[in-house]
Design an enzyme around this catalytic site. Structure first.
Site, PDB file in Angstrom:
ATOM      1  N   ARG A   1     -41.688   0.596 -23.043  1.00  0.00           N
ATOM      2  CA  ARG A   1     -41.291  -0.607 -23.787  1.00  0.00           C
ATOM      3  C   ARG A   1     -40.407  -0.314 -24.985  1.00  0.00           C
ATOM      4  O   ARG A   1     -39.371  -0.964 -25.182  1.00  0.00           O
ATOM      5  CB  ARG A   1     -42.533  -1.356 -24.307  1.00  0.00           C
ATOM      6  CG  ARG A   1     -43.164  -2.279 -23.314  1.00  0.00           C
ATOM      7  CD  ARG A   1     -44.648  -2.277 -23.511  1.00  0.00           C
ATOM      8  NE  ARG A   1     -45.141  -0.976 -23.147  1.00  0.00           N
ATOM      9  CZ  ARG A   1     -45.499  -0.637 -21.904  1.00  0.00           C
ATOM     10  NH1 ARG A   1     -45.470  -1.529 -20.966  1.00  0.00           N
ATOM     11  NH2 ARG A   1     -45.896   0.600 -21.613  1.00  0.00           N
ATOM     12  N   THR A   2     -40.814   0.619 -25.815  1.00  0.00           N
ATOM     13  CA  THR A   2     -40.108   0.787 -27.084  1.00  0.00           C
ATOM     14  C   THR A   2     -38.673   1.248 -26.834  1.00  0.00           C
ATOM     15  O   THR A   2     -37.714   0.669 -27.352  1.00  0.00           O
ATOM     16  CB  THR A   2     -40.855   1.781 -27.990  1.00  0.00           C
ATOM     17  OG1 THR A   2     -42.232   1.392 -28.025  1.00  0.00           O
ATOM     18  CG2 THR A   2     -40.290   1.782 -29.390  1.00  0.00           C
TER      19      THR A   2
ATOM     20  N   LYS B   1     -34.825  24.197 -26.761  1.00  0.00           N
ATOM     21  CA  LYS B   1     -34.328  25.534 -27.132  1.00  0.00           C
ATOM     22  C   LYS B   1     -34.734  25.894 -28.554  1.00  0.00           C
ATOM     23  O   LYS B   1     -34.284  26.885 -29.106  1.00  0.00           O
ATOM     24  CB  LYS B   1     -32.805  25.560 -27.034  1.00  0.00           C
ATOM     25  CG  LYS B   1     -32.237  25.218 -25.678  1.00  0.00           C
ATOM     26  CD  LYS B   1     -30.705  25.154 -25.767  1.00  0.00           C
ATOM     27  CE  LYS B   1     -30.126  24.272 -24.692  1.00  0.00           C
ATOM     28  NZ  LYS B   1     -28.762  23.843 -25.022  1.00  0.00           N
TER      29      LYS B   1
ATOM     30  N   ARG C   1     -38.813   8.477 -31.554  1.00  0.00           N
ATOM     31  CA  ARG C   1     -40.264   8.641 -31.329  1.00  0.00           C
ATOM     32  C   ARG C   1     -40.551  10.129 -31.241  1.00  0.00           C
ATOM     33  O   ARG C   1     -39.820  10.874 -30.590  1.00  0.00           O
ATOM     34  CB  ARG C   1     -40.703   7.944 -30.042  1.00  0.00           C
ATOM     35  CG  ARG C   1     -42.142   8.292 -29.676  1.00  0.00           C
ATOM     36  CD  ARG C   1     -42.686   7.469 -28.560  1.00  0.00           C
ATOM     37  NE  ARG C   1     -42.893   6.086 -28.984  1.00  0.00           N
ATOM     38  CZ  ARG C   1     -43.518   5.175 -28.238  1.00  0.00           C
ATOM     39  NH1 ARG C   1     -43.983   5.502 -27.038  1.00  0.00           N
ATOM     40  NH2 ARG C   1     -43.671   3.944 -28.668  1.00  0.00           N
TER      41      ARG C   1
ATOM     42  N   HIS D   1     -46.227   2.887 -36.230  1.00  0.00           N
ATOM     43  CA  HIS D   1     -45.340   2.363 -35.188  1.00  0.00           C
ATOM     44  C   HIS D   1     -44.823   1.032 -35.719  1.00  0.00           C
ATOM     45  O   HIS D   1     -45.195  -0.034 -35.244  1.00  0.00           O
ATOM     46  CB  HIS D   1     -46.153   2.189 -33.900  1.00  0.00           C
ATOM     47  CG  HIS D   1     -45.346   1.941 -32.661  1.00  0.00           C
ATOM     48  ND1 HIS D   1     -43.986   1.699 -32.671  1.00  0.00           N
ATOM     49  CD2 HIS D   1     -45.720   1.895 -31.352  1.00  0.00           C
ATOM     50  CE1 HIS D   1     -43.570   1.508 -31.433  1.00  0.00           C
ATOM     51  NE2 HIS D   1     -44.608   1.628 -30.624  1.00  0.00           N
TER      52      HIS D   1
END
Ligand code: CP
Length: 308
Positions: free
Chosen positions: A51-52, A80, A101, A129
């Protein structure tokens, strides 16, 4: 330069302006179709999301802009060993705004300290959030018609559920809010939320372990998933994961105008038979998430008046 890292980065007035703008976008979508023309959103997702990430991308596309980014750390040079700061600094040369995120708390804050474009926290570990909070506020405003005078029940994993922490903090800014916190003892709201928000602001709340005795008092029931990815011990997750399963029988004593929210994804905590109950608004909530992210990006880019 404005960022959104913590819900408290926005004043109550700014939040109300974002919600008002989102409501105007819902009413007049065509007005905003080119508001971000020529702008690019970078979605830097080091942790899974449906969703986000997709609502951010859909939001920018609906505003006439473009998107770039990665959907897992493995698909970026983080694999890396590149630091968040260096990745953010690099991406800021290609994009006008970043949504990030990350499983580590504070990673979006670090990114924001190394770039000169807005950074939006799209979820950092078990911490915050904030755009889910804006989504939840818009959902409550649209479906209940108000953000004050509410008894709000949070149910499930209130320890690791970052959406719960952010929403408690924000709803505590509105008048006459009362919380009923429904969770197993092991998954209660962290002490810092109680001390720094609920007790400090004198917000009435109670902690209970069973849903049925309190469901009839609720105006909002905010269900959450037990967050498997944050448990250290699989046995504890298995023991706790199905503690609360909302079904139609449990809703028998709920108010007819109760609204049931869930940030999603759902696992078992809401039976699918509840989906068609008019009190279930969690799939509407998904769509409100796109509109509120459109409004937020317009505000952070200073383009809210760039309308047709
Ligand atoms: N609500 C939410 O954050 O969903 P995703 O994890 O799918 O983005």
């Amino acid at each position: 330069m404005r960022h959104l890292i913590d819900p408290t980065d926005l004043s109550l007035q700014e939040i109300d302006e974002i919600l008002d703008l989102a409501e105007d976008i819902i009413q007049h979508r065509e007005k905003y179709a080119e508001a971000c023309k020529g702008k690019k959103l970078a979605t830097l997702f080091y942790e899974p999301s449906t969703r986000t990430r997709l609502s951010f991308e859909a939001a920018m596309l609906e505003l006439g802009g473009s998107v770039l980014g990665f959907s897992s750390a493995d698909a970026s040079s983080a694999a890396k060993g590149e630091s968040v700061a260096d990745t953010a600094r690099t991406v800021s040369k290609y994009a006008d705004i970043i949504a990030m995120r990350h499983p580590k708390e504070g990673a979006p804050l670090v990114a924001s300290q190394h770039v000169n474009i807005p950074v939006i926290n799209a979820g950092d570990g078990g911490h915050n959030h904030p755009t889910q909070t804006l989504t939840d506020l818009l959902t409550i405003k649209q479906t209940k018609g108000r953000l004050n005078n509410l008894t709000v029940g949070f149910c499930g994993d209130l320890k690791f559920g970052r959406t719960v922490h952010s929403l408690i903090k924000q709803l505590s800014c509105y008048e006459n809010i009362r919380f009923i916190l429904i969770s197993p003892q092991e998954l209660q709201v962290p002490d810092y939320i109680k001390e720094e928000t609920l007790l400090k602001k004198n917000i009435p709340f109670e902690e209970v372990t069973e849903m049925e005795p309190v469901i009839g008092q609720l105006d909002i029931l905010y269900m959450t998933r037990v967050q498997r990815e944050r448990f250290f011990n699989e046995a504890d997750y298995i023991r706790l994961k199905d503690t609360y399963i909302l079904n139609l029988a449990k809703l028998a004593n709920a108010k007819p105008d109760l609204k049931i929210l869930h940030p999603l994804p759902r696992v078992n905590e809401i039976a699918t038979e509840v989906d068609s109950d008019p009190r279930a608004v969690y799939f509407d909530q998904v769509e409100y998430g796109k509109f509120v992210r459109m409004a937020l990006m317009l505000k952070l880019l200073g383009l809210e008046n760039n309308t047709k």
